[in-house]
Design a protein around this motif. Sequence first.
Motif, PDB file in Angstrom:
ATOM      1  N   GLY A   1      84.673  53.334  69.638  1.00 50.88           N
ATOM      2  CA  GLY A   1      84.257  52.453  68.556  1.00 50.88           C
ATOM      3  C   GLY A   1      83.436  53.151  67.492  1.00 50.88           C
ATOM      4  O   GLY A   1      82.914  52.496  66.589  1.00 50.88           O
TER       5      GLY A   1
ATOM      6  N   THR B   1      83.172  56.582  64.689  1.00 50.45           N
ATOM      7  CA  THR B   1      83.846  57.698  64.021  1.00 50.45           C
ATOM      8  C   THR B   1      82.992  58.958  64.041  1.00 50.45           C
ATOM      9  O   THR B   1      83.468  60.023  63.671  1.00 50.45           O
ATOM     10  CB  THR B   1      84.164  57.337  62.560  1.00 50.45           C
ATOM     11  OG1 THR B   1      82.938  57.009  61.882  1.00 50.45           O
ATOM     12  CG2 THR B   1      85.108  56.147  62.484  1.00 50.45           C
TER      13      THR B   1
ATOM     14  N   GLU C   1      88.833  56.921  70.129  1.00 52.05           N
ATOM     15  CA  GLU C   1      89.104  55.547  69.719  1.00 52.05           C
ATOM     16  C   GLU C   1      87.974  55.096  68.793  1.00 52.05           C
ATOM     17  O   GLU C   1      86.978  54.531  69.240  1.00 52.05           O
ATOM     18  CB  GLU C   1      89.238  54.631  70.931  1.00 52.05           C
ATOM     19  CG  GLU C   1      89.531  53.179  70.592  1.00 52.05           C
ATOM     20  CD  GLU C   1      90.669  53.028  69.615  1.00 52.05           C
ATOM     21  OE1 GLU C   1      90.399  52.993  68.385  1.00 52.05           O
ATOM     22  OE2 GLU C   1      91.817  52.980  70.057  1.00 52.05           O
ATOM     23  N   PRO C   2      88.120  55.360  67.493  1.00 55.67           N
ATOM     24  CA  PRO C   2      87.053  54.979  66.559  1.00 55.67           C
ATOM     25  C   PRO C   2      87.038  53.497  66.239  1.00 55.67           C
ATOM     26  O   PRO C   2      86.062  52.994  65.683  1.00 55.67           O
ATOM     27  CB  PRO C   2      87.380  55.807  65.314  1.00 55.67           C
ATOM     28  CG  PRO C   2      88.870  55.968  65.358  1.00 55.67           C
ATOM     29  CD  PRO C   2      89.210  56.076  66.822  1.00 55.67           C
ATOM     30  N   ARG C   3      88.130  52.817  66.561  1.00 56.26           N
ATOM     31  CA  ARG C   3      88.175  51.387  66.257  1.00 56.26           C
ATOM     32  C   ARG C   3      87.290  50.617  67.236  1.00 56.26           C
ATOM     33  O   ARG C   3      87.233  50.943  68.417  1.00 56.26           O
ATOM     34  CB  ARG C   3      89.611  50.871  66.350  1.00 56.26           C
ATOM     35  CG  ARG C   3      90.573  51.567  65.402  1.00 56.26           C
ATOM     36  CD  ARG C   3      92.015  51.178  65.675  1.00 56.26           C
ATOM     37  NE  ARG C   3      92.445  51.570  67.015  1.00 56.26           N
ATOM     38  CZ  ARG C   3      93.662  51.338  67.494  1.00 56.26           C
ATOM     39  NH1 ARG C   3      94.565  50.713  66.768  1.00 56.26           N
ATOM     40  NH2 ARG C   3      93.982  51.724  68.717  1.00 56.26           N
ATOM     41  N   GLN C   4      86.621  49.612  66.711  1.00 55.30           N
ATOM     42  CA  GLN C   4      85.775  48.771  67.555  1.00 55.30           C
ATOM     43  C   GLN C   4      86.553  47.516  67.940  1.00 55.30           C
ATOM     44  O   GLN C   4      86.822  46.655  67.110  1.00 55.30           O
ATOM     45  CB  GLN C   4      84.489  48.402  66.815  1.00 55.30           C
ATOM     46  CG  GLN C   4      83.572  49.586  66.588  1.00 55.30           C
ATOM     47  CD  GLN C   4      82.218  49.177  66.046  1.00 55.30           C
ATOM     48  OE1 GLN C   4      81.887  47.997  65.965  1.00 55.30           O
ATOM     49  NE2 GLN C   4      81.417  50.164  65.663  1.00 55.30           N
TER      50      GLN C   4
ATOM     51  N   LYS D   1      83.979  47.501  60.842  1.00 56.19           N
ATOM     52  CA  LYS D   1      85.129  48.198  60.300  1.00 56.19           C
ATOM     53  C   LYS D   1      85.014  49.687  60.638  1.00 56.19           C
ATOM     54  O   LYS D   1      83.924  50.246  60.681  1.00 56.19           O
ATOM     55  CB  LYS D   1      85.212  48.008  58.788  1.00 56.19           C
ATOM     56  CG  LYS D   1      85.474  46.565  58.355  1.00 56.19           C
ATOM     57  CD  LYS D   1      85.531  46.466  56.848  1.00 56.19           C
ATOM     58  CE  LYS D   1      85.787  45.028  56.396  1.00 56.19           C
ATOM     59  NZ  LYS D   1      85.793  44.902  54.918  1.00 56.19           N
ATOM     60  N   THR D   2      86.163  50.305  60.834  1.00 53.87           N
ATOM     61  CA  THR D   2      86.176  51.702  61.226  1.00 53.87           C
ATOM     62  C   THR D   2      85.543  52.569  60.147  1.00 53.87           C
ATOM     63  O   THR D   2      85.977  52.580  58.998  1.00 53.87           O
ATOM     64  CB  THR D   2      87.621  52.174  61.481  1.00 53.87           C
ATOM     65  OG1 THR D   2      88.215  51.338  62.486  1.00 53.87           O
ATOM     66  CG2 THR D   2      87.648  53.611  61.955  1.00 53.87           C
TER      67      THR D   2
ATOM     68  N   GLN E   1      84.203  43.392  60.744  1.00 51.37           N
ATOM     69  CA  GLN E   1      85.614  43.043  60.633  1.00 51.37           C
ATOM     70  C   GLN E   1      85.778  41.551  60.363  1.00 51.37           C
ATOM     71  O   GLN E   1      84.961  40.730  60.787  1.00 51.37           O
ATOM     72  CB  GLN E   1      86.348  43.411  61.920  1.00 51.37           C
ATOM     73  CG  GLN E   1      86.299  44.895  62.265  1.00 51.37           C
ATOM     74  CD  GLN E   1      86.951  45.200  63.591  1.00 51.37           C
ATOM     75  OE1 GLN E   1      87.867  44.487  64.037  1.00 51.37           O
ATOM     76  NE2 GLN E   1      86.496  46.254  64.257  1.00 51.37           N
TER      77      GLN E   1
END
Length: 616
Positions: free
Chosen positions: A186, A188, A293-296, A332-333, A339
């Motif tokens: 989650g 970057t 996996e940088p997305r949360q 947001k990434t 988000q």
Amino acid sequence: MTLLGAAAVIAVVSSVIVASEQQTSQAAGPGAVWKNYGNSNIQLNARKSTDGSKVAVCATDRQLNSPRNQWVSYQGRQLITGGQEYRSDEKTFEVKYQQKGSTVVFSAGQQYQVAYLLGKLRSAIDKGDPELAATVYAIHSLSGRFTSKQIASDNIKQRARQLLTEATSYAGPYRIDTPEIKVATGSTQGTLALPVLQSATGYPLAGLNETVTLLGPAYFSGKNQANTLKLSSSESVQEVPIEVTAPGKVEVQVTAEGLPPVSYEVWEHPRWQDLLIAGEPTQVSANAIADAEPRQFFNVKTQTQSRMISQEKGNTLTDEITVKPEGEWGKKTGEDSWQSVMVDLAVYGPFSSARGPGEIPPEEKPVKTWQIPATPSNAEEAKDGVRISNEKDPYLAEKPGFYTFVAAVKRSSQPEGTYLKSDYVPDFFEEAETQVVPFTPQVKTQAKVILSRGDKILTDQVELSGFPDDHPDFTGSGKWSADEKVVQNDLYCLPQPIKDQDAKGKKPLATIEVPAKNGTYTVDKDKDGKPLSLKRLPCKDTYVFVSTYKGDTRTQAFRSSETETSEQYSVPAEFIPPAVHNLLAKTGGNFSEVIGLGLLAIGGGGLLLSYRARRR
């Protein structure tokens, strides 16, 4: 510490250093034009090829030096690597003057130290004596095969001992542990931990050139998004910041170059001295792979409360929704904003009766849908939830029945950049999400009198409509009560003029009950089954039926008005002709006691009446 020399490449796979497997070999062909350096008188000298590509020292062979400044071709060559011993070739090596033979010049345990010291020859040649003499003395001391002329001063011997100690600490094989990629799920932002370059005994090697390369969706922070970084090796772990741009596998490759040699060659000649040839500088590498996996990803659920507002034409239905995260609301990434979550809101109905909560039946289709975004504007909303509603676009319910909302959050409906772990679909027909637009029952009635066995019976024809088709069979569910079973018909005796609500507070002559169900019912008995006889229920005024329905969850109550003429009945007044009235008055008779009336005739403008009256 400066580390110079030449050696073979050490291959590293997943941080385990493996020397390339090489066998001792012999082949014709190597050669060079040599130039001597150092003091030949004490035989602590070395050679360097005139093209500068090779440096060499005597392999303790007792043969003569090869001619200087002319090409010398060697008939054999051995590559000594990977902890091998060096055993001389009996065809080319004099173990003693004028005596050729085979002997172990350097043991297998000395191989890496010999390679290390040979790697220092080049810089020693550049420095000259006493450094060169000490380096050659250190190499030959490992074999113990000194000649009688190799007489070194105490300074040379002391420096040679230092070199041997150095070789023990810093000789290969060299290794570099697995680098570590640190990127939290989650995020970057991450770091790359570069391990320490080490000798065989674990001594750190600092100041050597390292090249770090990132593969995959990542780059070095603040380096113009570069994926290659050059730096010097350090005695401690170095951490380098990195950025991850997308999910995927991030690989790092670390290569250290310019390490001392870990192998050497022996060039062999049947006439001239066999030579020890320094190996090439070594490089080692290590790599690591990590899933980034940088997305949360996160989950949300909805808390809802439906509302209904009555309007002149129908009822407006709205749903107030609080979208709450389970844990933390994802950002947001690569950004510091949250988000956006898209909520799929749908309303279903109308249904004639309620049902228990559960999954949405596949055959049911919504009558209206909305997509409403929910985006936290601050940390408080990100924690406690975002409130949204369809109040700007309510649903107008024009038909009676149950209407239920479903506020779902589905991954397939989310905008780009929103990452949900799973769908959230609440139960169908939740109480808080359901409103009832009540049915409006109607009643039509007609009161009249019928003759039955010499008696007059009051009847009322009741026509009910507007109930749900299954009324009164609904037994209740949750907050919704069971159907009211009956419509009550009360019979009153009211004086004229009759006004609305006149019956309130008065006791009815009789009470009748009919099913609260669509249909036509004839009422001629009370709830106890007794006929509505005018004799039993005398009234000098007006009979009035009043229909009352209490209502329930899904139907509205109603009450008919006393002023409705169709619900009224008055007994006709007895008509006594004037002549008869006079006769009765004179004779003392009573009209009610007349036992017979024979003939009433009208003719010639006169009235004839035949009667019999009972006298008092």
